[in-house]
Design a protein around this motif. Structure first.
Motif, PDB file in Angstrom:
ATOM      1  N   ALA A 106      48.552  34.613  31.761  1.00  0.00           N
ATOM      2  CA  ALA A 106      49.282  35.825  32.143  1.00  0.00           C
ATOM      3  C   ALA A 106      50.771  35.696  31.826  1.00  0.00           C
ATOM      4  CB  ALA A 106      49.072  36.114  33.626  1.00  0.00           C
ATOM      5  N   ILE A 107      51.329  34.535  32.067  1.00  0.00           N
ATOM      6  CA  ILE A 107      52.752  34.326  31.776  1.00  0.00           C
ATOM      7  C   ILE A 107      53.012  34.342  30.272  1.00  0.00           C
ATOM      8  CG2 ILE A 107      54.596  32.589  31.891  1.00  0.00           C
ATOM      9  CD1 ILE A 107      53.602  32.009  34.771  1.00  0.00           C
ATOM     10  N   LEU A 108      52.085  33.805  29.479  1.00  0.00           N
ATOM     11  CA  LEU A 108      52.242  33.875  28.019  1.00  0.00           C
ATOM     12  C   LEU A 108      52.244  35.328  27.548  1.00  0.00           C
ATOM     13  CD1 LEU A 108      50.071  30.864  26.832  1.00  0.00           C
ATOM     14  CD2 LEU A 108      52.559  31.090  26.686  1.00  0.00           C
ATOM     15  N   GLY A 131      41.502  37.328  27.075  1.00  0.00           N
ATOM     16  CA  GLY A 131      40.131  36.814  27.128  1.00  0.00           C
ATOM     17  C   GLY A 131      39.998  35.652  28.100  1.00  0.00           C
ATOM     18  N   LYS A 132      40.985  34.777  28.118  1.00  0.00           N
ATOM     19  CA  LYS A 132      40.959  33.659  29.068  1.00  0.00           C
ATOM     20  C   LYS A 132      40.931  34.179  30.508  1.00  0.00           C
ATOM     21  CE  LYS A 132      43.773  30.623  26.131  1.00  0.00           C
ATOM     22  NZ  LYS A 132      45.072  29.924  26.054  1.00  0.00           N
ATOM     23  N   ILE A 133      41.790  35.163  30.767  1.00  0.00           N
ATOM     24  CA  ILE A 133      41.876  35.712  32.118  1.00  0.00           C
ATOM     25  C   ILE A 133      40.559  36.388  32.492  1.00  0.00           C
ATOM     26  CG2 ILE A 133      43.035  37.434  33.552  1.00  0.00           C
ATOM     27  CD1 ILE A 133      45.593  36.853  31.846  1.00  0.00           C
ATOM     28  N   GLU A 134      40.034  37.201  31.602  1.00  0.00           N
ATOM     29  CA  GLU A 134      38.793  37.935  31.890  1.00  0.00           C
ATOM     30  C   GLU A 134      37.631  36.974  32.154  1.00  0.00           C
ATOM     31  OE1 GLU A 134      38.342  41.375  32.206  1.00  0.00           O
ATOM     32  OE2 GLU A 134      40.531  41.267  32.251  1.00  0.00           O
ATOM     33  N   ALA A 136      37.738  33.886  33.167  1.00  0.00           N
ATOM     34  CA  ALA A 136      37.955  33.170  34.430  1.00  0.00           C
ATOM     35  C   ALA A 136      37.629  34.068  35.620  1.00  0.00           C
ATOM     36  CB  ALA A 136      39.396  32.671  34.514  1.00  0.00           C
ATOM     37  N   LEU A 137      38.098  35.320  35.577  1.00  0.00           N
ATOM     38  CA  LEU A 137      37.831  36.239  36.680  1.00  0.00           C
ATOM     39  C   LEU A 137      36.341  36.530  36.816  1.00  0.00           C
ATOM     40  CD1 LEU A 137      40.785  38.759  36.191  1.00  0.00           C
ATOM     41  CD2 LEU A 137      40.586  36.993  37.958  1.00  0.00           C
ATOM     42  N   ASP A 138      35.662  36.688  35.687  1.00  0.00           N
ATOM     43  CA  ASP A 138      34.219  36.939  35.734  1.00  0.00           C
ATOM     44  C   ASP A 138      33.478  35.741  36.324  1.00  0.00           C
ATOM     45  OD1 ASP A 138      34.567  39.469  34.697  1.00  0.00           O
ATOM     46  OD2 ASP A 138      34.057  38.888  32.639  1.00  0.00           O
ATOM     47  N   ALA A 139      33.901  34.544  35.951  1.00  0.00           N
ATOM     48  CA  ALA A 139      33.269  33.339  36.506  1.00  0.00           C
ATOM     49  C   ALA A 139      33.500  33.266  38.008  1.00  0.00           C
ATOM     50  CB  ALA A 139      33.819  32.091  35.813  1.00  0.00           C
ATOM     51  N   LEU A 140      34.685  33.638  38.448  1.00  0.00           N
ATOM     52  CA  LEU A 140      34.991  33.617  39.878  1.00  0.00           C
ATOM     53  C   LEU A 140      34.193  34.684  40.631  1.00  0.00           C
ATOM     54  CD1 LEU A 140      38.801  33.035  39.514  1.00  0.00           C
ATOM     55  CD2 LEU A 140      37.239  31.529  40.773  1.00  0.00           C
ATOM     56  N   GLU A 141      34.001  35.836  40.019  1.00  0.00           N
ATOM     57  CA  GLU A 141      33.206  36.885  40.657  1.00  0.00           C
ATOM     58  C   GLU A 141      31.758  36.417  40.841  1.00  0.00           C
ATOM     59  OE1 GLU A 141      32.150  40.533  42.392  1.00  0.00           O
ATOM     60  OE2 GLU A 141      34.133  39.685  42.027  1.00  0.00           O
ATOM     61  N   ARG A 142      31.251  35.669  39.865  1.00  0.00           N
ATOM     62  CA  ARG A 142      29.868  35.162  39.964  1.00  0.00           C
ATOM     63  C   ARG A 142      29.750  34.031  40.973  1.00  0.00           C
ATOM     64  NH1 ARG A 142      30.410  35.566  34.340  1.00  0.00           N
ATOM     65  NH2 ARG A 142      30.682  33.317  34.170  1.00  0.00           N
ATOM     66  N   ASN A 143      30.833  33.299  41.181  1.00  0.00           N
ATOM     67  CA  ASN A 143      30.807  32.137  42.059  1.00  0.00           C
ATOM     68  C   ASN A 143      32.052  32.188  42.940  1.00  0.00           C
ATOM     69  OD1 ASN A 143      30.095  29.708  43.200  1.00  0.00           O
ATOM     70  ND2 ASN A 143      30.937  28.484  41.531  1.00  0.00           N
ATOM     71  N   LEU A 144      32.015  33.052  43.947  1.00  0.00           N
ATOM     72  CA  LEU A 144      33.196  33.293  44.775  1.00  0.00           C
ATOM     73  C   LEU A 144      33.616  32.047  45.540  1.00  0.00           C
ATOM     74  CD1 LEU A 144      32.201  36.777  46.211  1.00  0.00           C
ATOM     75  CD2 LEU A 144      34.030  36.321  44.558  1.00  0.00           C
ATOM     76  N   PRO A 145      34.928  31.836  45.678  1.00  0.00           N
ATOM     77  CA  PRO A 145      35.407  30.701  46.476  1.00  0.00           C
ATOM     78  C   PRO A 145      35.074  30.917  47.947  1.00  0.00           C
ATOM     79  CG  PRO A 145      37.253  32.004  45.654  1.00  0.00           C
ATOM     80  CD  PRO A 145      36.013  32.608  45.089  1.00  0.00           C
ATOM     81  N   GLY A 146      35.045  29.829  48.687  1.00  0.00           N
ATOM     82  CA  GLY A 146      34.765  29.908  50.115  1.00  0.00           C
ATOM     83  C   GLY A 146      35.998  30.284  50.910  1.00  0.00           C
ATOM     84  N   ASP A 147      35.891  30.092  52.207  1.00  0.00           N
ATOM     85  CA  ASP A 147      36.970  30.464  53.127  1.00  0.00           C
ATOM     86  C   ASP A 147      37.941  29.336  53.420  1.00  0.00           C
ATOM     87  OD1 ASP A 147      35.889  32.992  53.296  1.00  0.00           O
ATOM     88  OD2 ASP A 147      34.771  32.575  55.133  1.00  0.00           O
ATOM     89  N   ASP A 148      37.715  28.157  52.853  1.00  0.00           N
ATOM     90  CA  ASP A 148      38.620  27.036  53.103  1.00  0.00           C
ATOM     91  C   ASP A 148      40.024  27.360  52.601  1.00  0.00           C
ATOM     92  OD1 ASP A 148      36.543  25.556  54.139  1.00  0.00           O
ATOM     93  OD2 ASP A 148      36.169  24.451  52.285  1.00  0.00           O
ATOM     94  N   ILE A 149      41.019  26.844  53.307  1.00  0.00           N
ATOM     95  CA  ILE A 149      42.396  26.902  52.821  1.00  0.00           C
ATOM     96  C   ILE A 149      42.695  25.547  52.206  1.00  0.00           C
ATOM     97  CG2 ILE A 149      44.816  27.184  53.448  1.00  0.00           C
ATOM     98  CD1 ILE A 149      43.155  29.744  53.738  1.00  0.00           C
ATOM     99  N   ARG A 169      46.615  46.689  38.927  1.00  0.00           N
ATOM    100  CA  ARG A 169      45.441  46.238  39.664  1.00  0.00           C
ATOM    101  C   ARG A 169      44.157  46.342  38.833  1.00  0.00           C
ATOM    102  NH1 ARG A 169      46.738  46.399  45.310  1.00  0.00           N
ATOM    103  NH2 ARG A 169      44.681  47.156  45.905  1.00  0.00           N
ATOM    104  N   SER A 170      44.281  46.402  37.521  1.00  0.00           N
ATOM    105  CA  SER A 170      43.108  46.647  36.669  1.00  0.00           C
ATOM    106  C   SER A 170      42.080  45.519  36.725  1.00  0.00           C
ATOM    107  CB  SER A 170      43.546  46.890  35.228  1.00  0.00           C
ATOM    108  OG  SER A 170      44.214  45.748  34.717  1.00  0.00           O
ATOM    109  N   TRP A 171      42.495  44.304  37.030  1.00  0.00           N
ATOM    110  CA  TRP A 171      41.549  43.188  37.089  1.00  0.00           C
ATOM    111  C   TRP A 171      40.494  43.415  38.163  1.00  0.00           C
ATOM    112  CZ3 TRP A 171      40.499  40.475  41.475  1.00  0.00           C
ATOM    113  CH2 TRP A 171      41.425  40.561  42.524  1.00  0.00           C
ATOM    114  N   ARG A 172      40.798  44.274  39.137  1.00  0.00           N
ATOM    115  CA  ARG A 172      39.918  44.490  40.276  1.00  0.00           C
ATOM    116  C   ARG A 172      38.659  45.283  39.914  1.00  0.00           C
ATOM    117  NH1 ARG A 172      42.919  44.537  45.567  1.00  0.00           N
ATOM    118  NH2 ARG A 172      44.783  43.297  45.206  1.00  0.00           N
ATOM    119  N   ASP A 173      38.727  46.046  38.824  1.00  0.00           N
ATOM    120  CA  ASP A 173      37.583  46.872  38.432  1.00  0.00           C
ATOM    121  C   ASP A 173      36.368  45.995  38.130  1.00  0.00           C
ATOM    122  OD1 ASP A 173      39.278  49.042  38.634  1.00  0.00           O
ATOM    123  OD2 ASP A 173      39.640  49.181  36.468  1.00  0.00           O
TER     124      ASP A 173
END
Length: 198
Positions: A106-108, A131-134, A136-149, A169-173
């Motif tokens: 994103a910074i690049l 593409g890298k961002i998309e 990564a986000l798709d992988a996270l949507e498939r395997n959501l992180p837990g509630d740990d801090i 906020r387009s990544w949210r779609d």
């Protein structure tokens, strides 16, 4: 007193500030704004790469980048607080690496628009970062992180809000699980919304 060199919009600096607050160390750290584009800013002597964040210790020693700084802060707090021990450590560090990768891409994209004339923008480069961002986000949507801090979830929350800050906020779609996870995060870590860039 420790000194954190950062800027208000830096997601990597935010990660450090959130970690420090969660660890109860925020009152031991003075945040001093850095200007990475100013050759007169002593940031370049604190970190020869001229990048933020940098943590200046009481003896003048400097630590960088954010991954090293949060490891140091976790050590100061007794260890194992945001960087877990045992098998959970590797899951947290891997999530941190994925979220840091989202931020790097994103910074690049931001830098391409900020430092290159518009007529010289290289769309294939921008598409590669997107593409890298998309992915990564798709992988996270498939395997959501837990509630740990931990450092992984802190970094991910900072990355997602950085995307909101810089790209709307387009990544949210199409990612309702990840949206719900982010919206619940401030309830688990009250220091998080207080660190948002203005």
């Amino acid at each position: 007193m420790l000194t954190l060199r950062s800027s208000p919009a830096s997601p990597f600096g935010r990660k450090v500030k959130v970690a420090a607050a969660h660890l109860g160390l925020a009152d031991r750290i003075e945040v001093v704004q850095a200007d990475t584009s100013d050759p007169e800013d002593n940031l370049r002597t604190q970190n020869p790469l001229g990048k933020i964040p940098v943590l200046v210790l009481e003896d003048g020693t400097t630590l960088f980048d954010s991954r090293v700084i949060v490891e140091y802060l976790d050590h100061l707090a007794g260890g194992g607080k945001i960087i877990p021990q045992g098998q959970r450590r590797f899951a947290a560090l891997t999530l941190q690496a994925l979220a840091d990768g989202i931020l790097d891409a994103a910074i690049l994209q931001v830098y391409e628009g900020r430092f290159r004339p518009e007529e010289k923008a290289h769309q294939p480069w921008l598409d590669r970062q997107a593409g890298k961002i998309e992915r990564a986000l798709d992988a996270l949507e498939r395997n959501l992180p837990g509630d740990d801090i931990d450092i992984g979830t802190i970094t991910l929350a900072c990355a997602l809000e950085y995307l909101d800050f810089r790209q709307g906020r387009s990544w949210r779609d199409g990612r309702p699980g990840l949206v719900q996870w982010l919206e619940a995060f401030p309830q688990r870590l009250p220091a998080f919304p207080q660190s948002a860039p203005s």
